[in-house]
Design an enzyme around this catalytic site. Sequence first.
Site, short mmCIF file in Angstrom:
data_model
loop_
_atom_site.label_atom_id
_atom_site.label_comp_id
_atom_site.label_asym_id
_atom_site.label_seq_id
_atom_site.Cartn_x
_atom_site.Cartn_y
_atom_site.Cartn_z
CG ASP A 13 -1.79 -1.21 1.31
OD1 ASP A 13 -2.22 -1.69 0.26
OD2 ASP A 13 -2.00 -1.71 2.43
CE LYS A 16 3.37 -2.40 -4.34
NZ LYS A 16 2.83 -2.06 -3.03
N GLY A 40 -4.05 -4.21 -4.77
CA GLY A 40 -5.00 -3.22 -5.25
C GLY A 40 -4.22 -1.98 -5.59
CG HIS A 41 -1.09 -1.88 -7.72
ND1 HIS A 41 -0.11 -2.47 -8.45
CD2 HIS A 41 -0.85 -2.22 -6.44
CE1 HIS A 41 0.69 -3.16 -7.65
NE2 HIS A 41 0.25 -3.02 -6.41
CD GLN A 224 0.90 -8.66 -2.60
OE1 GLN A 224 1.67 -9.32 -3.25
NE2 GLN A 224 -0.33 -8.42 -3.01
P1 IMP Z 1 -2.50 -12.67 1.54
O1 IMP Z 1 -1.57 -12.09 0.54
O2 IMP Z 1 -3.94 -12.44 1.18
O3 IMP Z 1 -2.20 -14.11 1.85
O4 IMP Z 1 -2.30 -11.89 2.93
C1 IMP Z 1 -1.12 -12.02 3.70
C2 IMP Z 1 -0.73 -10.70 4.32
O5 IMP Z 1 -0.37 -9.79 3.28
C3 IMP Z 1 -1.85 -9.99 5.09
O6 IMP Z 1 -1.26 -9.28 6.17
C4 IMP Z 1 -2.42 -9.01 4.08
O7 IMP Z 1 -3.05 -7.92 4.71
C5 IMP Z 1 -1.16 -8.60 3.37
N1 IMP Z 1 -1.40 -8.14 2.00
C6 IMP Z 1 -1.63 -8.88 0.91
N2 IMP Z 1 -1.77 -8.09 -0.18
C7 IMP Z 1 -1.61 -6.83 0.25
C8 IMP Z 1 -1.59 -5.57 -0.42
O8 IMP Z 1 -1.75 -5.46 -1.64
N3 IMP Z 1 -1.39 -4.49 0.37
C9 IMP Z 1 -1.17 -4.59 1.71
N4 IMP Z 1 -1.16 -5.73 2.36
C10 IMP Z 1 -1.37 -6.84 1.64
#
Ligand code: IMP
Length: 425
Positions: A13, A16, A40-41, A224
């Site tokens: 977040d 990017k 989510g970009h 991420q």
């Molecule tokens: P997952 O990727 O859904 O398995 O989530 C694992 C961890 O990564 C959690 O803490 C999510 O909140 C975090 N996470 C996954 N994708 C994002 C993102 O695009 N932005 C921020 N945190 C993310």
Amino acid sequence: MPVTIIVGTQWGDEGKGRVVDHCAAQSDIVARYNGGDNAGHTVIAEGHKLALHLVPSGILYPQALCLIGAGTVINPLRLLKEIEGLRAVGVEVGPERLKIAAAAHLNLPTHRALDGASELRRGKQALGTTRRGIGPTYADKARRVGLRAGQMRAPDAFAAQVRALATAHNERLINFGLEPQLVGPLVAQLQEAARRLAPYLVDGATVIGDALAAGKRVLCEGAQGTLLDLDHGTYPFVTSSSPIAGGALTGLGFGPGAVERVIGVAKAYTTRVGAGPFPTELLGETGERLRQVGHEYGVTTGRPRRCGWLDAVILRYAAQVNGLTEIALTKLDILSGLPTLQIAVAYEVDGERLEHFPAEWGNEVLSRCVPIYEELPGWESDLRAIRRREELPPEARAYVARVEELTGAPVAFTGVGPERAEFAL
Ligand code: IMP
């Protein structure tokens, strides 16, 4: 050397999407290398606010070919929805613009159900995943039972493969004490999606290899952030892929010699969604202010993000593991109006000063790290109209300069507002 990699330096977040959008104007290929629709970009352009989850943020530039690379996981149904959403606002996303690497893995509705089930089972120890099925899809990939996008090219065989995998997932759901999913409709839906997505399939590594051989410019879009990296993040509170710069090489399939720039995107403060320690977290009024003014709610899940001061220990770590050549500092405007600002320059743990982020020692150590702050004066004025760094108020300039000193990486762009042009260079 024609490759630029854009990585998140914090817990995701960081903004990017905007930086990719900015750099995509000078790129021939924009390629996503990790993650799936957990990302989510947000890109704001020509009056439209677009939330992209799987399609690379370069899609708004007609000259840029967009590739969803081998290191990603793709939910075919969500991808089709995203393509339709873009078409509805006039962005053409046909197979001549968007390519899908045949080696990318497919994320099925049953993967999502399993993600939810394992979070439920963890109870208070839940990871706080996005519940998009990302972990279970990468787990199937590592177990060598996953489905790859290329399998969508043979519809009948694909239907049988989906049926077998979904049935195996259902058995696990039943073991969790949950309802299995109806396999027949799921197979039919995915078979239809496969028919529509098959024209987009390519050999992703060849697309990149040919582009590099022809001297084209490739922009690698990370999803991420560094601290969510499976190997180098705050395990187990991480995602299941490699958001760091090295992930671009494995996720797309090219060698390190081609990399010229690694741009680390850092928010001017820190946020985190999901569970896990967060040394500079602000639980009171200032944290709430950052959340409200910065609209710190997840693009994918809508969850409120935890907010805190900028942590230079994290940024130094990100500079090291990614080999950052520069930093894009986003959302500096959100700090306007705060009388003073704090930056964590080191941690104190067990009575000792710690300069390095203790990622490999785990969350128990990190949860005991107390930030050592340096206080900087704030500024009052609105930054949005500023386009040149020299025109920033002196206190804002000092803040940016301090980030450079503390990380050893130059700040190449500073975000001063949400719109496409709102960067001070
Ligand atoms: P997952 O990727 O859904 O398995 O989530 C694992 C961890 O990564 C959690 O803490 C999510 O909140 C975090 N996470 C996954 N994708 C994002 C993102 O695009 N932005 C921020 N945190 C993310």
